[in-house]
Design a protein around this motif. Structure first.
Motif, PDB file in Angstrom:
ATOM      1  N   ASP A  13      95.171  40.333  71.614  1.00 37.72           N
ATOM      2  CA  ASP A  13      95.369  41.780  71.083  1.00 37.72           C
ATOM      3  C   ASP A  13      95.278  42.740  72.337  1.00 37.72           C
ATOM      4  O   ASP A  13      94.480  42.340  73.245  1.00 37.72           O
ATOM      5  CB  ASP A  13      94.640  42.240  70.169  1.00 37.72           C
ATOM      6  CG  ASP A  13      95.136  41.433  68.784  1.00 37.72           C
ATOM      7  OD1 ASP A  13      96.027  40.916  68.592  1.00 37.72           O
ATOM      8  OD2 ASP A  13      94.183  41.090  67.766  1.00 37.72           O
TER       9      ASP A  13
ATOM     10  N   ASP B  21      93.018  44.909  72.474  1.00 39.08           N
ATOM     11  CA  ASP B  21      91.518  45.090  72.936  1.00 39.08           C
ATOM     12  C   ASP B  21      91.185  43.891  73.577  1.00 39.08           C
ATOM     13  O   ASP B  21      90.094  43.953  73.662  1.00 39.08           O
ATOM     14  CB  ASP B  21      90.960  45.653  71.567  1.00 39.08           C
ATOM     15  CG  ASP B  21      90.762  44.505  70.658  1.00 39.08           C
ATOM     16  OD1 ASP B  21      91.469  43.438  70.843  1.00 39.08           O
ATOM     17  OD2 ASP B  21      90.280  45.002  69.547  1.00 39.08           O
TER      18      ASP B  21
ATOM     19  N   THR C 169      90.881  40.824  72.110  1.00 43.26           N
ATOM     20  CA  THR C 169      90.442  39.718  71.027  1.00 43.26           C
ATOM     21  C   THR C 169      91.529  38.718  71.070  1.00 43.26           C
ATOM     22  O   THR C 169      92.944  38.971  70.916  1.00 43.26           O
ATOM     23  CB  THR C 169      90.466  40.500  69.659  1.00 43.26           C
ATOM     24  OG1 THR C 169      89.602  41.556  69.753  1.00 43.26           O
ATOM     25  CG2 THR C 169      90.066  39.455  68.566  1.00 43.26           C
TER      26      THR C 169
ATOM     27  N   SER D  21      93.560  35.659  69.691  1.00 41.14           N
ATOM     28  CA  SER D  21      93.913  35.327  68.004  1.00 41.14           C
ATOM     29  C   SER D  21      93.473  34.014  67.357  1.00 41.14           C
ATOM     30  O   SER D  21      93.189  33.190  68.284  1.00 41.14           O
ATOM     31  CB  SER D  21      95.627  35.203  67.996  1.00 41.14           C
ATOM     32  OG  SER D  21      96.073  34.673  66.830  1.00 41.14           O
TER      33      SER D  21
ATOM     34  N   GLN E 251     100.775  32.681  66.798  1.00 38.34           N
ATOM     35  CA  GLN E 251     100.221  32.820  68.448  1.00 38.34           C
ATOM     36  C   GLN E 251     101.555  32.775  69.366  1.00 38.34           C
ATOM     37  O   GLN E 251     101.638  33.329  70.302  1.00 38.34           O
ATOM     38  CB  GLN E 251      99.375  31.919  68.814  1.00 38.34           C
ATOM     39  CG  GLN E 251      97.938  31.908  68.168  1.00 38.34           C
ATOM     40  CD  GLN E 251      96.850  30.987  68.708  1.00 38.34           C
ATOM     41  OE1 GLN E 251      96.990  30.932  69.934  1.00 38.34           O
ATOM     42  NE2 GLN E 251      95.700  31.177  67.926  1.00 38.34           N
TER      43      GLN E 251
ATOM     44  N   GLN F  78     103.333  36.176  69.293  1.00 34.88           N
ATOM     45  CA  GLN F  78     102.567  37.057  70.112  1.00 34.88           C
ATOM     46  C   GLN F  78     102.632  36.982  71.546  1.00 34.88           C
ATOM     47  O   GLN F  78     102.587  37.809  72.400  1.00 34.88           O
ATOM     48  CB  GLN F  78     101.014  37.200  69.574  1.00 34.88           C
ATOM     49  CG  GLN F  78     100.282  38.307  70.360  1.00 34.88           C
ATOM     50  CD  GLN F  78      98.901  38.636  69.420  1.00 34.88           C
ATOM     51  OE1 GLN F  78      98.469  37.837  68.625  1.00 34.88           O
ATOM     52  NE2 GLN F  78      98.255  39.558  69.914  1.00 34.88           N
TER      53      GLN F  78
ATOM     54  N   ASN G  15     103.716  39.380  74.240  1.00 34.43           N
ATOM     55  CA  ASN G  15     102.975  40.131  75.323  1.00 34.43           C
ATOM     56  C   ASN G  15     103.578  39.721  76.570  1.00 34.43           C
ATOM     57  O   ASN G  15     103.622  40.533  77.465  1.00 34.43           O
ATOM     58  CB  ASN G  15     101.786  39.189  75.458  1.00 34.43           C
ATOM     59  CG  ASN G  15     100.700  39.866  74.201  1.00 34.43           C
ATOM     60  OD1 ASN G  15     100.934  40.763  73.438  1.00 34.43           O
ATOM     61  ND2 ASN G  15      99.551  39.301  73.949  1.00 34.43           N
TER      62      ASN G  15
END
Length: 129
Positions: A39, A41, A43, A45, A52, A55, A59
């Motif tokens: 994420d 921030d 973090t 997953s 995953q 994401q 990304n």
């Protein structure tokens, strides 16, 4: 930039990659670190492989676009996963993304003992323009 794929066979086509990609007259090259399901921030997953992978793709796409490159110009993609058996049923997600941008890339997929924290898949790319 000129790009030429080299495919002595046809079987790789159904797996959405090329055996080799030659590029000439390149203006610049972008080497992306492995992108995973992390994420904004920082973090990692702890979701399933499908989430995953989605994401990690998002990304990677964001890094490439923020750098001023296009996903269509990815020429190398390395896939690292903690389980090819778990990743394989979700491989069509990656193939659809490749088709969406008409990416023609050389690929290596490796199963590794582990990735950072709870991560299960990581995508490393090289793009040119």
């Amino acid at each position: 930039m000129e790009k030429r794929t080299v495919n002595p066979w046809s079987w790789q086509n159904e797996r959405s990659y090329s055996q080799a990609v030659e590029v000439k007259n390149v203006e610049s090259t972008l080497y992306c670190s492995g992108q995973a399901a992390i994420d904004p921030d920082g973090t990692s997953s702890d979701k399933d492989m499908k989430s995953q992978l989605q994401q990690a793709i998002a990304n990677l796409e964001e890094v490439i676009s923020k750098a001023g490159y296009e996903c269509a110009n990815i020429v190398r993609l390395n896939i690292y996963t903690t389980s090819t058996k778990e990743l394989w049923p979700h491989f069509p997600i990656l193939q659809e993304w490749i088709a969406k941008y008409n990416i023609e890339q050389a690929v290596t997929m490796l199963e590794v003992n582990g990735l950072f924290e709870t991560l299960m898949v990581e995508l490393e790319a090289t793009a040119v323009k």
